[in-house]
Design a protein around this motif. Structure first.
Motif, short mmCIF file in Angstrom:
data_model
loop_
_atom_site.label_atom_id
_atom_site.label_comp_id
_atom_site.label_asym_id
_atom_site.label_seq_id
_atom_site.Cartn_x
_atom_site.Cartn_y
_atom_site.Cartn_z
N HIS A 61 0.89 -1.26 0.05
CA HIS A 61 -0.07 0.39 0.06
C HIS A 61 1.10 1.11 -0.15
CE1 HIS A 61 -3.28 -3.24 0.79
NE2 HIS A 61 -4.00 -1.89 1.06
N ARG A 75 -4.71 14.31 1.55
CA ARG A 75 -5.73 14.71 0.70
C ARG A 75 -4.96 15.90 -0.11
NH1 ARG A 75 -10.46 13.64 -0.98
NH2 ARG A 75 -11.52 11.85 0.28
N PHE A 85 -5.83 13.37 -4.07
CA PHE A 85 -5.18 12.87 -3.20
C PHE A 85 -3.54 13.34 -3.97
CE2 PHE A 85 -8.43 9.87 -1.61
CZ PHE A 85 -8.14 10.46 -0.31
N GLU A 97 -2.44 3.13 12.74
CA GLU A 97 -2.77 4.20 11.61
C GLU A 97 -2.21 5.65 11.84
OE1 GLU A 97 -5.54 4.79 9.69
OE2 GLU A 97 -5.71 2.43 9.18
N HIS A 136 -4.16 8.60 4.20
CA HIS A 136 -4.91 7.14 3.74
C HIS A 136 -4.44 6.31 2.80
CE1 HIS A 136 -9.22 9.44 4.30
NE2 HIS A 136 -8.20 10.54 4.56
N TRP A 137 -4.67 5.36 3.35
CA TRP A 137 -3.77 3.68 2.28
C TRP A 137 -4.64 3.28 1.40
CZ3 TRP A 137 1.62 2.77 3.87
CH2 TRP A 137 2.03 3.60 5.08
N PHE A 138 -3.84 3.34 0.34
CA PHE A 138 -4.27 2.56 -0.95
C PHE A 138 -3.11 1.36 -1.26
CE2 PHE A 138 -6.12 6.72 -0.86
CZ PHE A 138 -7.90 6.36 -1.01
#
Lengths: 240, 240
Positions: A47, A52, A62, A125, A130-132
DNA sequence: TTCTAGTTGTGTACGATTTACACAACCGGA
DNA sequence: TCCGGTTGTGTAAATCGTACACAACTAGAA
Protein backbone atom coordinates in the motif's frame (compact mmCIF):
# COMPACT_ATOMS: atom_id res chain seq x y z
CA UNK A 1 27.86 24.25 -11.34
CA UNK A 2 25.56 24.88 -8.73
CA UNK A 3 24.35 28.35 -8.67
CA UNK A 4 24.83 31.55 -10.44
CA UNK A 5 28.53 31.79 -9.83
CA UNK A 6 29.38 29.50 -12.62
CA UNK A 7 26.71 30.91 -14.84
CA UNK A 8 28.48 34.19 -14.52
CA UNK A 9 31.89 32.66 -14.85
CA UNK A 10 31.13 30.94 -18.13
CA UNK A 11 30.14 32.79 -21.19
CA UNK A 12 26.91 34.60 -20.85
CA UNK A 13 26.26 34.66 -24.55
CA UNK A 14 23.41 32.20 -24.47
CA UNK A 15 20.18 34.12 -24.93
CA UNK A 16 18.13 32.20 -22.39
CA UNK A 17 20.73 32.42 -19.67
CA UNK A 18 19.52 34.49 -16.81
CA UNK A 19 21.35 37.49 -15.49
CA UNK A 20 22.06 37.03 -11.81
CA UNK A 21 20.25 40.19 -10.86
CA UNK A 22 17.01 38.72 -12.08
CA UNK A 23 17.22 35.91 -9.57
CA UNK A 24 17.95 38.13 -6.65
CA UNK A 25 15.07 40.44 -7.18
CA UNK A 26 11.91 38.57 -6.96
CA UNK A 27 9.18 36.65 -8.57
CA UNK A 28 8.81 33.98 -11.14
CA UNK A 29 11.74 32.01 -9.84
CA UNK A 30 11.65 28.28 -9.27
CA UNK A 31 10.73 26.79 -5.91
CA UNK A 32 12.00 23.52 -4.47
CA UNK A 33 9.86 20.95 -2.71
CA UNK A 34 10.11 17.32 -1.71
CA UNK A 35 7.48 14.62 -2.05
CA UNK A 36 7.65 11.33 -0.22
CA UNK A 37 6.12 8.10 -1.49
CA UNK A 38 5.60 5.95 1.63
CA UNK A 39 5.07 2.26 0.99
CA UNK A 40 3.97 -0.25 3.58
CA UNK A 41 2.26 -3.59 3.93
CA UNK A 42 -1.36 -3.98 4.89
CA UNK A 43 -2.62 -7.53 5.20
CA UNK A 44 0.09 -8.75 2.95
CA UNK A 45 -0.45 -6.32 0.08
CA UNK A 46 1.66 -3.30 -0.80
CA UNK A 47 0.00 0.00 0.00
CA UNK A 48 0.97 3.65 -0.43
CA UNK A 49 0.14 6.48 1.95
CA UNK A 50 -1.67 9.52 0.60
CA UNK A 51 -3.06 12.72 2.06
CA UNK A 52 -5.83 14.91 0.74
CA UNK A 53 -5.16 18.12 -1.12
CA UNK A 54 -7.72 20.50 0.25
CA UNK A 55 -6.91 23.49 -1.81
CA UNK A 56 -7.35 25.19 -5.15
CA UNK A 57 -7.16 23.45 -8.50
CA UNK A 58 -6.27 20.12 -7.08
CA UNK A 59 -8.79 20.17 -4.24
CA UNK A 60 -10.22 16.83 -3.27
CA UNK A 61 -7.52 14.82 -4.93
CA UNK A 62 -4.95 12.79 -3.12
CA UNK A 63 -1.23 13.43 -3.15
CA UNK A 64 1.89 12.15 -1.48
CA UNK A 65 3.10 13.97 1.63
CA UNK A 66 5.45 16.79 0.78
CA UNK A 67 6.38 20.36 1.30
CA UNK A 68 8.80 23.15 0.57
CA UNK A 69 12.48 22.74 1.29
CA UNK A 70 13.58 25.20 3.93
CA UNK A 71 16.52 27.53 3.33
CA UNK A 72 18.82 25.78 5.77
CA UNK A 73 17.65 22.24 5.27
CA UNK A 74 19.09 19.47 3.12
CA UNK A 75 16.85 17.54 0.76
CA UNK A 76 17.15 14.38 2.84
CA UNK A 77 16.20 16.21 6.00
CA UNK A 78 13.27 17.90 4.30
CA UNK A 79 12.01 14.56 3.06
CA UNK A 80 12.27 12.96 6.47
CA UNK A 81 10.50 15.89 8.04
CA UNK A 82 7.62 15.60 5.59
CA UNK A 83 7.43 11.87 6.15
CA UNK A 84 7.44 12.09 9.91
CA UNK A 85 4.96 14.91 9.97
CA UNK A 86 2.36 12.43 8.79
CA UNK A 87 3.72 9.05 9.84
CA UNK A 88 5.36 8.80 13.21
CA UNK A 89 7.87 5.99 12.66
CA UNK A 90 11.36 7.37 12.79
CA UNK A 91 14.23 5.57 11.17
CA UNK A 92 12.27 4.27 8.23
CA UNK A 93 14.07 3.64 5.00
CA UNK A 94 14.23 6.74 2.83
CA UNK A 95 16.08 7.33 -0.41
CA UNK A 96 15.96 9.87 -3.16
CA UNK A 97 13.98 8.80 -6.17
CA UNK A 98 13.85 11.40 -8.90
CA UNK A 99 13.46 15.13 -9.44
CA UNK A 100 10.28 16.19 -11.23
CA UNK A 101 10.41 19.60 -12.83
CA UNK A 102 8.03 20.00 -15.73
CA UNK A 103 6.90 23.62 -15.79
CA UNK A 104 3.20 22.76 -15.72
CA UNK A 105 3.22 20.05 -13.08
CA UNK A 106 1.89 22.37 -10.41
CA UNK A 107 -0.67 24.65 -12.08
CA UNK A 108 -0.32 27.41 -9.52
CA UNK A 109 3.41 28.03 -9.46
CA UNK A 110 6.70 26.73 -10.72
CA UNK A 111 7.87 24.01 -8.36
CA UNK A 112 10.63 21.50 -8.83
CA UNK A 113 10.00 18.56 -6.58
CA UNK A 114 12.54 15.99 -5.48
CA UNK A 115 10.66 12.77 -4.87
CA UNK A 116 11.70 10.25 -2.22
CA UNK A 117 10.90 6.60 -1.73
CA UNK A 118 10.06 5.62 1.83
CA UNK A 119 9.37 2.23 3.36
CA UNK A 120 7.52 2.08 6.65
CA UNK A 121 7.27 -1.21 8.48
CA UNK A 122 4.32 -1.11 10.84
CA UNK A 123 1.74 0.77 8.83
CA UNK A 124 -0.06 1.98 11.89
CA UNK A 125 -2.97 4.35 11.53
CA UNK A 126 -2.32 8.09 11.52
CA UNK A 127 -4.86 10.90 11.29
CA UNK A 128 -5.33 12.28 7.80
CA UNK A 129 -3.31 9.53 6.15
CA UNK A 130 -5.06 7.18 3.77
CA UNK A 131 -3.54 3.93 2.63
CA UNK A 132 -4.37 2.61 -0.84
CA UNK A 133 -3.26 -0.56 -2.55
CA UNK A 134 -0.37 0.38 -4.78
CA UNK A 135 -2.06 -1.37 -7.66
CA UNK A 136 -5.22 0.67 -7.28
CA UNK A 137 -4.43 4.27 -6.41
CA UNK A 138 -7.08 6.98 -6.59
CA UNK A 139 -6.70 9.96 -8.95
CA UNK A 140 -3.65 11.89 -7.85
CA UNK A 141 -2.90 15.58 -7.88
CA UNK A 142 -0.05 17.19 -9.82
CA UNK A 143 2.12 14.62 -11.57
CA UNK A 144 2.00 12.25 -8.65
CA UNK A 145 0.79 9.48 -10.88
CA UNK A 146 4.16 9.53 -12.59
CA UNK A 147 5.85 9.79 -9.20
CA UNK A 148 4.03 6.67 -8.02
CA UNK A 149 5.05 4.76 -11.15
CA UNK A 150 8.66 5.71 -10.68
CA UNK A 151 8.58 4.68 -7.03
CA UNK A 152 7.12 1.28 -7.83
CA UNK A 153 9.68 0.71 -10.56
CA UNK A 154 12.49 1.54 -8.18
CA UNK A 155 11.13 -0.70 -5.47
CA UNK A 156 10.73 -3.63 -7.86
CA UNK A 157 14.19 -3.11 -9.26
CA UNK A 158 15.89 -2.96 -5.90
CA UNK A 159 13.98 -5.93 -4.59
CA UNK A 160 15.85 -8.22 -6.95
CA UNK A 161 19.35 -7.03 -6.18
CA UNK A 162 19.28 -5.66 -2.65
CA UNK A 163 17.93 -6.43 0.80
CA UNK A 164 15.55 -3.47 0.56
CA UNK A 165 12.70 -5.60 1.90
CA UNK A 166 14.02 -4.99 5.40
CA UNK A 167 12.23 -1.66 5.22
CA UNK A 168 8.87 -3.36 5.01
CA UNK A 169 9.21 -6.11 7.62
CA UNK A 170 9.97 -5.93 11.32
CA UNK A 171 12.22 -8.64 12.70
CA UNK A 172 10.46 -11.84 13.65
CA UNK A 173 8.82 -12.79 10.37
CA UNK A 174 8.32 -16.21 8.86
CA UNK A 175 9.78 -17.17 5.53
CA UNK A 176 6.27 -17.44 4.14
CA UNK A 177 5.63 -13.81 5.02
CA UNK A 178 8.97 -12.80 3.61
CA UNK A 179 8.28 -14.59 0.38
CA UNK A 180 4.82 -13.09 0.11
CA UNK A 181 6.36 -9.62 0.14
CA UNK A 182 8.37 -10.55 -2.91
CA UNK A 183 5.48 -12.16 -4.68
CA UNK A 184 3.21 -9.22 -4.01
CA UNK A 185 5.61 -6.61 -5.30
CA UNK A 186 6.85 -8.61 -8.24
CA UNK A 187 3.41 -9.85 -9.15
CA UNK A 188 4.36 -13.47 -9.68
CA UNK A 189 4.78 -16.63 -7.68
CA UNK A 190 8.12 -17.93 -6.46
CA UNK A 191 9.17 -21.45 -5.55
CA UNK A 192 9.15 -21.90 -1.80
CA UNK A 193 12.12 -24.25 -1.58
CA UNK A 194 14.36 -22.29 -3.91
CA UNK A 195 13.47 -19.03 -2.22
CA UNK A 196 14.48 -20.43 1.14
CA UNK A 197 17.70 -21.79 -0.24
CA UNK A 198 18.60 -18.50 -1.87
CA UNK A 199 17.93 -16.10 0.98
CA UNK A 200 19.77 -18.36 3.41
CA UNK A 201 22.71 -18.91 1.07
CA UNK A 202 23.03 -15.14 0.61
CA UNK A 203 22.76 -14.70 4.36
CA UNK A 204 20.07 -12.15 3.79
CA UNK A 205 18.07 -13.35 6.79
CA UNK A 206 19.00 -15.27 9.92
CA UNK A 207 16.88 -17.64 12.02
CA UNK A 208 16.20 -16.20 15.45
CA UNK A 209 15.80 -19.56 17.18
CA UNK A 210 12.20 -18.83 18.01
CA UNK A 211 9.04 -20.10 16.37
CA UNK A 212 5.56 -18.78 15.88
CA UNK A 213 2.71 -21.09 16.84
CA UNK A 214 -0.45 -21.25 14.81
CA UNK A 215 -3.04 -23.80 13.80
CA UNK A 216 -0.36 -25.66 11.84
CA UNK A 217 3.21 -26.66 12.08
CA UNK A 218 5.12 -23.89 13.89
CA UNK A 219 7.13 -21.59 11.65
CA UNK A 220 10.66 -20.51 12.38
CA UNK A 221 11.09 -16.78 12.88
CA UNK A 222 13.75 -14.79 11.05
CA UNK A 223 15.41 -11.44 11.15
CA UNK A 224 17.44 -9.50 8.61
CA UNK A 225 21.18 -9.96 8.84
CA UNK A 226 21.72 -6.34 7.79
CA UNK A 227 19.34 -3.48 8.34
CA UNK A 228 21.16 -1.19 5.93
CA UNK A 229 20.85 -1.34 2.18
CA UNK A 230 23.28 -3.84 0.71
CA UNK A 231 23.59 -5.10 -2.82
CA UNK A 232 23.89 -8.75 -3.72
CA UNK A 233 25.62 -9.94 -6.84
CA UNK A 234 23.12 -12.61 -7.77
CA UNK A 235 19.44 -11.81 -8.32
CA UNK A 236 17.11 -12.83 -5.54
CA UNK A 237 14.20 -13.34 -7.87
CA UNK A 238 14.05 -15.46 -10.94
CA UNK A 239 11.65 -18.17 -10.03
CA UNK A 240 12.55 -18.92 -6.49
CA UNK B 1 3.03 17.58 -3.08
CA UNK B 2 4.61 19.91 -5.21
CA UNK B 3 4.35 23.36 -4.03
CA UNK B 4 2.79 25.24 -1.27
CA UNK B 5 -0.75 24.18 -2.01
CA UNK B 6 -0.48 20.96 -0.17
CA UNK B 7 1.52 22.46 2.60
CA UNK B 8 -1.41 24.68 3.24
CA UNK B 9 -3.90 21.90 2.84
CA UNK B 10 -2.33 19.70 5.46
CA UNK B 11 -1.92 20.67 9.01
CA UNK B 12 0.33 23.59 9.51
CA UNK B 13 1.24 22.68 13.03
CA UNK B 14 4.81 21.75 12.33
CA UNK B 15 7.06 24.49 13.61
CA UNK B 16 9.51 24.48 10.74
CA UNK B 17 6.82 24.51 8.08
CA UNK B 18 6.91 27.72 6.14
CA UNK B 19 3.94 29.98 5.79
CA UNK B 20 3.16 30.48 2.13
CA UNK B 21 3.48 34.22 2.33
CA UNK B 22 7.12 33.89 3.20
CA UNK B 23 7.82 32.17 -0.08
CA UNK B 24 6.04 34.74 -2.15
CA UNK B 25 7.87 37.69 -0.76
CA UNK B 26 11.49 37.36 -1.39
CA UNK B 27 14.89 36.36 -0.32
CA UNK B 28 16.63 33.45 1.21
CA UNK B 29 14.66 31.01 -0.85
CA UNK B 30 16.17 28.06 -2.63
CA UNK B 31 17.38 28.24 -6.22
CA UNK B 32 17.37 25.42 -8.75
CA UNK B 33 20.21 24.61 -11.10
CA UNK B 34 21.32 21.73 -13.25
CA UNK B 35 24.81 20.31 -13.64
CA UNK B 36 25.81 18.01 -16.45
CA UNK B 37 28.55 15.40 -16.22
CA UNK B 38 29.66 14.78 -19.81
CA UNK B 39 31.61 11.60 -20.39
CA UNK B 40 33.43 10.71 -23.56
CA UNK B 41 36.28 8.60 -24.85
CA UNK B 42 39.70 9.97 -25.62
CA UNK B 43 42.23 7.51 -26.98
CA UNK B 44 40.31 4.66 -25.44
CA UNK B 45 40.05 6.01 -21.92
CA UNK B 46 37.00 7.51 -20.27
CA UNK B 47 37.20 11.26 -19.82
CA UNK B 48 34.94 13.89 -18.31
CA UNK B 49 34.44 17.44 -19.56
CA UNK B 50 35.02 20.31 -17.16
CA UNK B 51 34.96 24.09 -17.37
CA UNK B 52 36.75 26.62 -15.24
CA UNK B 53 35.01 28.51 -12.49
CA UNK B 54 36.36 32.01 -12.82
CA UNK B 55 34.57 33.60 -9.95
CA UNK B 56 34.55 34.13 -6.22
CA UNK B 57 35.29 31.46 -3.64
CA UNK B 58 35.66 28.69 -6.12
CA UNK B 59 37.76 30.65 -8.61
CA UNK B 60 40.31 28.66 -10.52
CA UNK B 61 38.71 25.33 -9.81
CA UNK B 62 37.00 23.17 -12.37
CA UNK B 63 33.35 22.27 -12.38
CA UNK B 64 30.87 20.52 -14.60
CA UNK B 65 28.85 22.65 -17.02
CA UNK B 66 25.66 23.89 -15.44
CA UNK B 67 23.38 26.79 -14.81
CA UNK B 68 20.12 27.99 -13.40
CA UNK B 69 16.86 26.46 -14.47
CA UNK B 70 14.71 29.01 -16.23
CA UNK B 71 11.15 29.71 -15.09
CA UNK B 72 9.53 28.11 -18.11
CA UNK B 73 12.04 25.35 -18.75
CA UNK B 74 11.90 21.70 -17.71
CA UNK B 75 14.87 20.13 -15.99
CA UNK B 76 15.68 17.97 -19.00
CA UNK B 77 15.63 20.96 -21.32
CA UNK B 78 17.79 22.98 -18.95
CA UNK B 79 20.32 20.18 -18.79
CA UNK B 80 20.47 19.83 -22.55
CA UNK B 81 20.86 23.56 -22.93
CA UNK B 82 23.78 23.62 -20.50
CA UNK B 83 25.38 20.67 -22.26
CA UNK B 84 25.04 22.10 -25.74
CA UNK B 85 26.24 25.51 -24.70
CA UNK B 86 29.68 23.98 -24.21
CA UNK B 87 29.65 20.90 -26.39
CA UNK B 88 28.05 21.13 -29.78
CA UNK B 89 26.86 17.57 -30.35
CA UNK B 90 23.11 17.48 -30.26
CA UNK B 91 21.27 14.28 -29.54
CA UNK B 92 23.76 12.94 -27.07
CA UNK B 93 22.56 10.64 -24.36
CA UNK B 94 21.35 12.52 -21.32
CA UNK B 95 19.61 11.24 -18.21
CA UNK B 96 18.91 12.57 -14.77
CA UNK B 97 21.36 11.43 -12.14
CA UNK B 98 20.64 12.79 -8.69
CA UNK B 99 19.60 15.97 -6.93
CA UNK B 100 22.24 17.54 -4.68
CA UNK B 101 20.94 19.89 -2.06
CA UNK B 102 23.17 20.18 0.96
CA UNK B 103 22.83 23.72 2.31
CA UNK B 104 26.55 24.41 2.20
CA UNK B 105 27.38 22.96 -1.18
CA UNK B 106 27.53 26.37 -2.81
CA UNK B 107 29.12 28.75 -0.32
CA UNK B 108 27.56 31.85 -1.84
CA UNK B 109 23.89 30.96 -1.96
CA UNK B 110 21.43 28.15 -1.43
CA UNK B 111 21.25 26.14 -4.63
CA UNK B 112 19.71 22.75 -5.21
CA UNK B 113 21.28 21.22 -8.27
CA UNK B 114 19.85 18.39 -10.31
CA UNK B 115 22.78 16.54 -11.83
CA UNK B 116 22.62 14.85 -15.22
CA UNK B 117 24.74 12.18 -16.82
CA UNK B 118 25.67 12.85 -20.45
CA UNK B 119 27.52 10.70 -22.95
CA UNK B 120 29.08 12.37 -25.95
CA UNK B 121 30.48 10.23 -28.76
CA UNK B 122 32.97 12.26 -30.75
CA UNK B 123 34.79 14.13 -28.04
CA UNK B 124 35.78 16.90 -30.39
CA UNK B 125 37.52 19.94 -29.04
CA UNK B 126 35.49 22.90 -27.87
CA UNK B 127 36.73 26.25 -26.54
CA UNK B 128 36.84 26.49 -22.78
CA UNK B 129 36.18 22.79 -22.27
CA UNK B 130 38.84 20.64 -20.66
CA UNK B 131 38.77 16.87 -20.78
CA UNK B 132 40.26 14.92 -17.88
CA UNK B 133 40.58 11.19 -17.37
CA UNK B 134 37.70 10.16 -15.17
CA UNK B 135 40.11 8.36 -12.91
CA UNK B 136 42.22 11.46 -12.39
CA UNK B 137 40.04 14.54 -12.09
CA UNK B 138 41.46 17.84 -10.85
CA UNK B 139 40.12 19.48 -7.67
CA UNK B 140 36.48 20.33 -8.29
CA UNK B 141 34.36 23.22 -7.11
CA UNK B 142 31.25 22.86 -4.97
CA UNK B 143 30.36 19.23 -4.30
CA UNK B 144 31.21 18.20 -7.83
CA UNK B 145 33.51 15.53 -6.55
CA UNK B 146 30.49 13.72 -5.16
CA UNK B 147 28.63 14.40 -8.39
CA UNK B 148 31.43 12.81 -10.38
CA UNK B 149 31.42 9.74 -8.14
CA UNK B 150 27.70 9.30 -8.54
CA UNK B 151 27.95 9.67 -12.31
CA UNK B 152 30.65 7.03 -12.56
CA UNK B 153 28.67 4.66 -10.37
CA UNK B 154 25.62 5.08 -12.54
CA UNK B 155 27.58 4.57 -15.73
CA UNK B 156 29.19 1.41 -14.39
CA UNK B 157 25.91 0.05 -13.18
CA UNK B 158 24.08 0.64 -16.43
CA UNK B 159 26.91 -0.75 -18.50
CA UNK B 160 26.20 -4.23 -17.19
CA UNK B 161 22.46 -4.31 -17.82
CA UNK B 162 21.80 -1.90 -20.66
CA UNK B 163 23.14 -0.90 -24.05
CA UNK B 164 24.21 2.48 -22.67
CA UNK B 165 27.58 2.18 -24.41
CA UNK B 166 25.93 3.37 -27.62
CA UNK B 167 26.30 6.85 -26.20
CA UNK B 168 30.05 6.63 -26.30
CA UNK B 169 30.66 5.00 -29.67
CA UNK B 170 29.69 6.08 -33.15
CA UNK B 171 28.59 3.32 -35.53
CA UNK B 172 31.41 1.55 -37.32
CA UNK B 173 33.48 0.28 -34.42
CA UNK B 174 35.36 -2.97 -34.05
CA UNK B 175 34.57 -5.46 -31.34
CA UNK B 176 37.97 -4.80 -29.84
CA UNK B 177 37.09 -1.13 -29.44
CA UNK B 178 33.71 -2.03 -28.04
CA UNK B 179 35.21 -4.37 -25.51
CA UNK B 180 37.82 -1.84 -24.51
CA UNK B 181 35.06 0.57 -23.53
CA UNK B 182 33.73 -2.02 -21.13
CA UNK B 183 37.13 -2.89 -19.75
CA UNK B 184 38.03 0.75 -19.25
CA UNK B 185 34.89 1.65 -17.39
CA UNK B 186 34.68 -1.54 -15.37
CA UNK B 187 38.38 -1.60 -14.62
CA UNK B 188 38.89 -5.26 -15.37
CA UNK B 189 39.65 -7.49 -18.32
CA UNK B 190 37.03 -9.48 -20.18
CA UNK B 191 37.39 -12.62 -22.25
CA UNK B 192 37.40 -11.75 -25.92
CA UNK B 193 35.57 -14.84 -27.16
CA UNK B 194 32.87 -14.80 -24.53
CA UNK B 195 32.34 -11.09 -24.97
CA UNK B 196 31.76 -11.53 -28.68
CA UNK B 197 29.39 -14.42 -28.10
CA UNK B 198 27.37 -12.48 -25.57
CA UNK B 199 26.90 -9.20 -27.39
CA UNK B 200 25.96 -11.05 -30.57
CA UNK B 201 23.59 -13.43 -28.80
CA UNK B 202 21.87 -10.47 -27.16
CA UNK B 203 21.72 -8.72 -30.54
CA UNK B 204 23.24 -5.68 -28.93
CA UNK B 205 25.38 -4.95 -31.98
CA UNK B 206 25.10 -5.93 -35.62
CA UNK B 207 27.86 -6.46 -38.21
CA UNK B 208 27.75 -3.82 -40.92
CA UNK B 209 29.35 -5.99 -43.59
CA UNK B 210 32.33 -3.69 -43.81
CA UNK B 211 35.81 -4.12 -42.42
CA UNK B 212 38.51 -1.78 -41.24
CA UNK B 213 42.00 -2.37 -42.64
CA UNK B 214 45.07 -1.91 -40.53
CA UNK B 215 48.51 -3.39 -40.13
CA UNK B 216 46.89 -6.69 -39.09
CA UNK B 217 43.99 -8.88 -39.97
CA UNK B 218 41.05 -6.65 -40.98
CA UNK B 219 38.41 -6.22 -38.31
CA UNK B 220 34.70 -6.40 -38.95
CA UNK B 221 32.80 -3.18 -38.26
CA UNK B 222 29.69 -3.12 -36.10
CA UNK B 223 26.84 -0.82 -35.24
CA UNK B 224 24.36 -0.78 -32.38
CA UNK B 225 21.08 -2.55 -33.04
CA UNK B 226 19.24 0.01 -30.91
CA UNK B 227 20.28 3.58 -30.30
CA UNK B 228 17.86 4.05 -27.44
CA UNK B 229 18.42 2.81 -23.92
CA UNK B 230 17.24 -0.77 -23.55
CA UNK B 231 17.63 -3.15 -20.65
CA UNK B 232 18.82 -6.71 -21.03
CA UNK B 233 17.86 -9.46 -18.65
CA UNK B 234 21.25 -11.09 -18.43
CA UNK B 235 24.34 -9.14 -17.36
CA UNK B 236 26.74 -8.20 -20.13
CA UNK B 237 29.70 -8.31 -17.86
CA UNK B 238 30.77 -11.15 -15.70
CA UNK B 239 33.98 -12.27 -17.25
CA UNK B 240 33.21 -12.07 -20.90
C1' DT C 1 -7.16 -41.00 21.71
C1' DT C 2 -7.04 -40.82 16.84
C1' DC C 3 -7.55 -38.71 12.62
C1' DT C 4 -7.37 -34.93 9.42
C1' DA C 5 -6.44 -30.57 7.27
C1' DG C 6 -3.06 -27.43 6.41
C1' DT C 7 1.31 -25.62 6.72
C1' DT C 8 6.49 -25.91 7.34
C1' DG C 9 10.92 -27.91 6.28
C1' DT C 10 14.23 -30.53 3.35
C1' DG C 11 17.27 -32.84 -1.09
C1' DT C 12 18.16 -34.21 -5.69
C1' DA C 13 18.28 -34.70 -10.66
C1' DC C 14 17.99 -32.13 -14.82
C1' DG C 15 18.89 -28.43 -17.86
C1' DA C 16 20.82 -23.91 -18.91
C1' DT C 17 24.28 -20.71 -18.39
C1' DT C 18 28.78 -19.30 -17.51
C1' DT C 19 33.48 -19.92 -17.68
C1' DA C 20 38.00 -21.31 -19.20
C1' DC C 21 40.88 -22.17 -22.85
C1' DA C 22 43.89 -22.92 -27.98
C1' DC C 23 44.47 -22.58 -32.65
C1' DA C 24 43.87 -21.23 -37.44
C1' DA C 25 43.06 -17.16 -40.58
C1' DC C 26 44.49 -12.96 -42.19
C1' DC C 27 47.04 -8.65 -43.20
C1' DG C 28 51.04 -5.28 -43.70
C1' DG C 29 55.66 -4.64 -43.73
C1' DA C 30 60.31 -6.20 -43.53
C1' DT D 1 58.52 -15.31 -48.23
C1' DC D 2 58.54 -14.86 -43.57
C1' DC D 3 57.03 -12.70 -39.24
C1' DG D 4 54.54 -10.07 -35.75
C1' DG D 5 50.27 -8.97 -34.19
C1' DT D 6 45.56 -9.05 -34.42
C1' DT D 7 40.94 -11.16 -35.58
C1' DG D 8 37.71 -14.92 -35.60
C1' DT D 9 35.86 -19.43 -33.98
C1' DG D 10 34.28 -24.08 -30.83
C1' DT D 11 34.17 -27.19 -27.01
C1' DA D 12 34.54 -29.23 -22.44
C1' DA D 13 33.99 -28.43 -17.46
C1' DA D 14 31.93 -26.23 -13.82
C1' DT D 15 28.57 -23.52 -11.87
C1' DC D 16 24.09 -21.94 -11.29
C1' DG D 17 19.09 -22.05 -11.89
C1' DT D 18 14.97 -24.76 -11.95
C1' DA D 19 11.59 -28.14 -11.25
C1' DC D 20 9.70 -31.24 -8.26
C1' DA D 21 7.69 -34.77 -3.86
C1' DC D 22 7.45 -36.21 0.61
C1' DA D 23 7.97 -36.30 5.64
C1' DA D 24 7.35 -33.51 9.98
C1' DC D 25 4.57 -30.99 12.83
C1' DT D 26 0.52 -28.69 15.09
C1' DA D 27 -4.34 -27.55 16.38
C1' DG D 28 -8.64 -28.89 16.33
C1' DA D 29 -12.36 -31.99 15.24
C1' DA D 30 -14.19 -36.44 15.57
Amino acid sequence: MSGERQSRANKEDHPVETAPSMEDRHVASVAVAVDVVPFGLRDGALHAALVRVGHADEAGLFAFPGGRVQPVESLDVAARRCLERHLSPTGSFLEQLYAFGEPGRDPSSRVVSVAYLALVPQTEEAPGVHWFPSSDLPPLAYDHGAVADKALDRLRGKLAYTNIAFGLLADGFTLAEFQKVYETILGRALDRRNFRKKVLALELVRPMGRVRHGPHRPAELFQFAQRALTTVETPLTKKG
